[in-house]
Motif scaffolding. Sequence first.
Motif, mmCIF file in Angstrom:
data_model
loop_
_atom_site.group_PDB
_atom_site.id
_atom_site.type_symbol
_atom_site.label_atom_id
_atom_site.label_comp_id
_atom_site.label_asym_id
_atom_site.label_seq_id
_atom_site.Cartn_x
_atom_site.Cartn_y
_atom_site.Cartn_z
ATOM 1 N N LEU A 46 0.828 -1.192 0.000
ATOM 2 C CA LEU A 46 0.000 0.000 0.000
ATOM 3 C C LEU A 46 0.868 1.248 0.000
ATOM 4 O O LEU A 46 1.880 1.315 0.703
ATOM 5 C CB LEU A 46 -0.920 0.017 1.221
ATOM 6 N N ILE A 47 0.441 2.226 -0.777
ATOM 7 C CA ILE A 47 1.094 3.527 -0.834
ATOM 8 C C ILE A 47 0.057 4.549 -0.381
ATOM 9 O O ILE A 47 -1.030 4.618 -0.956
ATOM 10 C CB ILE A 47 1.549 3.854 -2.269
ATOM 11 N N PHE A 48 0.373 5.327 0.634
ATOM 12 C CA PHE A 48 -0.571 6.290 1.186
ATOM 13 C C PHE A 48 -0.222 7.701 0.732
ATOM 14 O O PHE A 48 0.952 8.083 0.702
ATOM 15 C CB PHE A 48 -0.564 6.228 2.712
ATOM 16 N N PHE A 49 -1.267 8.463 0.403
ATOM 17 C CA PHE A 49 -1.069 9.849 -0.014
ATOM 18 C C PHE A 49 -2.278 10.673 0.394
ATOM 19 O O PHE A 49 -3.418 10.259 0.190
ATOM 20 C CB PHE A 49 -0.885 9.931 -1.535
ATOM 21 N N GLN A 50 -2.022 11.831 0.972
ATOM 22 C CA GLN A 50 -3.080 12.784 1.312
ATOM 23 C C GLN A 50 -2.633 14.162 0.894
ATOM 24 O O GLN A 50 -1.473 14.536 1.070
ATOM 25 C CB GLN A 50 -3.365 12.772 2.819
ATOM 26 N N SER A 51 -3.554 14.920 0.324
ATOM 27 C CA SER A 51 -3.262 16.302 -0.017
ATOM 28 C C SER A 51 -4.533 17.132 0.070
ATOM 29 O O SER A 51 -5.622 16.651 -0.234
ATOM 30 C CB SER A 51 -2.678 16.422 -1.424
ATOM 31 N N ASN A 52 -4.363 18.379 0.449
ATOM 32 C CA ASN A 52 -5.462 19.331 0.425
ATOM 33 C C ASN A 52 -5.554 20.024 -0.927
ATOM 34 O O ASN A 52 -6.487 20.781 -1.166
ATOM 35 C CB ASN A 52 -5.280 20.373 1.539
ATOM 36 N N GLY A 53 -4.587 19.761 -1.804
ATOM 37 C CA GLY A 53 -4.526 20.435 -3.090
ATOM 38 C C GLY A 53 -4.962 19.560 -4.255
ATOM 39 O O GLY A 53 -4.479 18.443 -4.421
ATOM 40 N N GLU A 54 -5.842 20.084 -5.067
ATOM 41 C CA GLU A 54 -6.365 19.361 -6.226
ATOM 42 C C GLU A 54 -5.246 18.980 -7.199
ATOM 43 O O GLU A 54 -5.187 17.845 -7.665
ATOM 44 C CB GLU A 54 -7.403 20.252 -6.909
#
Length: 146
Positions: A46-54
Amino acid sequence: MKIAIMNGPNLNFLGIREPGIYGSGTLKDLETSLTEVAKKYKDIELIFFQSNGEGELIDFMQKCYHEQVAGIVFNPGAYTHYSYALADAIKSISLPVVEVHISNIHARESFRSHSVTAANCIGIIGGFGFKGYEMGLDGLINHIGQ
């Protein structure tokens, strides 16, 4: 096989933001839980990624395409309801994407009941809290044929 778990805006505030709707678990708690769930499958990373930017979310999707990620479990957050750019990105990468939501978007404010991104996903799961991510992961792996 690599599978990406993507989270959009404000999901880094899980455990802080509206715990009555989103629960008390943090994004780190979610990632830890999904890492444990993935152990039941052979050769899943699994690779996790979170961003507030579109734009950052789109860039990450395109990176997934280039790095031959097998599929994506994605909570677009508020972008669900109006980001045609994310909808186009999902369509353009030609990877299976499962859209997930912690809450039932159809049981909340009327503007939340429409998803512009769902039409380009293989499925959508909402209303089951963090368990929805597990359901999305299981469904995605089943779809891929693992």
